[in-house]
Design an enzyme around this catalytic site. Structure first.
Site, PDB file in Angstrom:
ATOM      1  N   ASP A  28      57.452  37.232  51.429  1.00  0.00           N
ATOM      2  CA  ASP A  28      56.113  37.458  51.975  1.00  0.00           C
ATOM      3  C   ASP A  28      55.326  38.458  51.123  1.00  0.00           C
ATOM      4  OD1 ASP A  28      54.011  37.211  53.710  1.00  0.00           O
ATOM      5  OD2 ASP A  28      54.852  38.530  55.240  1.00  0.00           O
ATOM      6  N   ASN A  30      52.576  37.459  48.921  1.00  0.00           N
ATOM      7  CA  ASN A  30      51.932  36.914  47.714  1.00  0.00           C
ATOM      8  C   ASN A  30      50.411  37.073  47.776  1.00  0.00           C
ATOM      9  OD1 ASN A  30      54.468  36.074  47.055  1.00  0.00           O
ATOM     10  ND2 ASN A  30      54.116  33.914  47.462  1.00  0.00           N
ATOM     11  N   ARG A  41      44.621  33.669  45.800  1.00  0.00           N
ATOM     12  CA  ARG A  41      45.931  33.713  46.450  1.00  0.00           C
ATOM     13  C   ARG A  41      46.984  32.909  45.679  1.00  0.00           C
ATOM     14  NH1 ARG A  41      46.402  35.380  51.543  1.00  0.00           N
ATOM     15  NH2 ARG A  41      48.057  33.880  51.922  1.00  0.00           N
ATOM     16  N   HIS A  45      51.089  33.329  44.549  1.00  0.00           N
ATOM     17  CA  HIS A  45      52.212  32.394  44.724  1.00  0.00           C
ATOM     18  C   HIS A  45      52.876  32.093  43.372  1.00  0.00           C
ATOM     19  CE1 HIS A  45      51.160  32.067  48.849  1.00  0.00           C
ATOM     20  NE2 HIS A  45      50.079  31.325  48.679  1.00  0.00           N
ATOM     21  N   THR A  74      56.090  25.325  58.575  1.00  0.00           N
ATOM     22  CA  THR A  74      55.317  24.281  59.261  1.00  0.00           C
ATOM     23  C   THR A  74      53.941  24.833  59.676  1.00  0.00           C
ATOM     24  OG1 THR A  74      56.627  24.887  61.210  1.00  0.00           O
ATOM     25  CG2 THR A  74      57.240  22.864  60.117  1.00  0.00           C
ATOM     26  N   GLU A  75      53.865  26.162  59.820  1.00  0.00           N
ATOM     27  CA  GLU A  75      52.576  26.784  60.184  1.00  0.00           C
ATOM     28  C   GLU A  75      51.642  26.915  58.974  1.00  0.00           C
ATOM     29  OE1 GLU A  75      55.601  28.263  61.163  1.00  0.00           O
ATOM     30  OE2 GLU A  75      55.440  27.321  63.130  1.00  0.00           O
ATOM     31  N   ASN A  76      52.210  26.851  57.768  1.00  0.00           N
ATOM     32  CA  ASN A  76      51.380  27.034  56.570  1.00  0.00           C
ATOM     33  C   ASN A  76      50.372  25.908  56.348  1.00  0.00           C
ATOM     34  OD1 ASN A  76      53.968  28.701  54.600  1.00  0.00           O
ATOM     35  ND2 ASN A  76      52.357  29.569  55.880  1.00  0.00           N
ATOM     36  N   TRP A  77      50.528  24.778  57.091  1.00  0.00           N
ATOM     37  CA  TRP A  77      49.541  23.691  56.982  1.00  0.00           C
ATOM     38  C   TRP A  77      48.163  24.168  57.424  1.00  0.00           C
ATOM     39  CZ3 TRP A  77      50.402  19.264  54.498  1.00  0.00           C
ATOM     40  CH2 TRP A  77      51.720  18.824  54.367  1.00  0.00           C
ATOM     41  N   ARG A 202      58.991  40.597  61.283  1.00  0.00           N
ATOM     42  CA  ARG A 202      59.116  39.375  62.106  1.00  0.00           C
ATOM     43  C   ARG A 202      60.031  38.370  61.407  1.00  0.00           C
ATOM     44  NH1 ARG A 202      53.742  40.170  61.874  1.00  0.00           N
ATOM     45  NH2 ARG A 202      53.475  38.676  60.200  1.00  0.00           N
TER      46      ARG A 202
END
Ligand code: FPP
Length: 253
Positions: A28, A30, A41, A45, A74-77, A202
């Site tokens: 985490d 990036n 951003r 990466h 899956t949330e990065n979409w 988290r």
């Protein structure tokens, strides 16, 4: 990478890091790394991939056999399409650039997460990387891509239900071990140590089932700055901790 000399060593650790076989990392920071430099951003990466290369190398040299990294959730979409596409592009270029070297070094590549929904070219490349390294067993690099822990557990539950319906699995016989076999990580040991960079505390839906007894280390360093010394510090902290797996140790506290 210096491969581990004895591929038979499993849960007992490699000798250099006794009891520590599997490290999982939430890479985490990036975006913040890039923002601090006035860069897009995606540049963060890109530097994150370099940190990943350094970490795979260092982990192998330090006698770690299993490394699992969180690359795309899956949330990065929900992120802007350009950033999502940049992450797909980075996975592809990583495989294009590094596959033959990793293959030669005995690295087995596995990608966990939902395959459906990935662009065809990404899915095909992932398949190729897995197939070409399927017989390797010096080092196990697992990339969580389009991965969510709850989704993985739900998918496993669905497949178990289907097997029960088909008569190939008895509902009464379902144990924790059975569930483990239906997860994407089947055949991998649970992570001994889970590291998250960037000062966030988290799990973010990463390896929820598998990290039940993992030691957690949260580091302030942003992922693109992660290097061998960070990994060594995390390993040293891990060795200072006592792992009790729920048992009570005698003595005062
Ligand atoms: C979290 O940082 C990181 C990600 C969502 C992607 C991690 C990806 C890489 C390290 C490179 C990709 C590697 C491969 C092999 C595809 P963030 O963007 O959420 O950072 P922020 O919290 O500072 O915004």
């Amino acid at each position: 990478m210096s491969p581990v000399s004895n591929p038979d060593v499993t849960r007992a650790g490699s000798g250099q890091t006794p009891g520590l076989d599997h490290i999982a990392i939430i890479m985490d920071g990036n975006g913040r790394w890039a923002k601090a430099r006035g860069l897009p951003r995606a540049a963060g990466h890109e530097r994150g991939v370099e940190a990943l290369r350094r970490t795979v190398e260092a982990a192998g040299e330090l006698g770690i056999r299993y490394l699992t990294v969180f690359s795309f959730s899956t949330e990065n979409w929900r992120r802007p399409a350009a950033e999502v596409n940049a992450l797909f592009g980075l996975l592809k270029s990583y495989v294009h650039r590094d596959l033959s070297r990793l293959k030669q070094e005995g690295v087995r590549i596995r990608v966990i997460g939902q395959r459906t929904g990935l662009p065809d070219d990404v899915a095909a490349l992932v398949e190729k990387a897995e197939q070409e390294t399927a017989l390797n067993n010096e080092f196990f690099l697992t990339i969580a891509f389009n991965y969510g822990g709850r989704e993985e557990i739900a998918r496993a539950a669905r497949r178990m239900a289907e097997a029960v319906q088909a008569g190939t699995l008895s509902a009464d016989a379902i144990t924790e071990e059975t569930v483990g076999r239906y997860l994407d990580t089947a055949s991998l040991p649970d992570p001994d140590l889970l590291i998250r960079t960037s000062g966030e505390y988290r799990l973010s839906n990463f390896l929820l089932w598998q990290s039940a007894y993992s030691e957690l280390i949260f580091a302030d360093v942003l992922w693109p700055d992660f290097d061998r010394s960070c990994l060594e510090s995390a390993i040293a902290m891990y060795h200072e901790r006592e792992r009790r797996f729920g048992a009570v140790l005698p003595g005062a506290c």
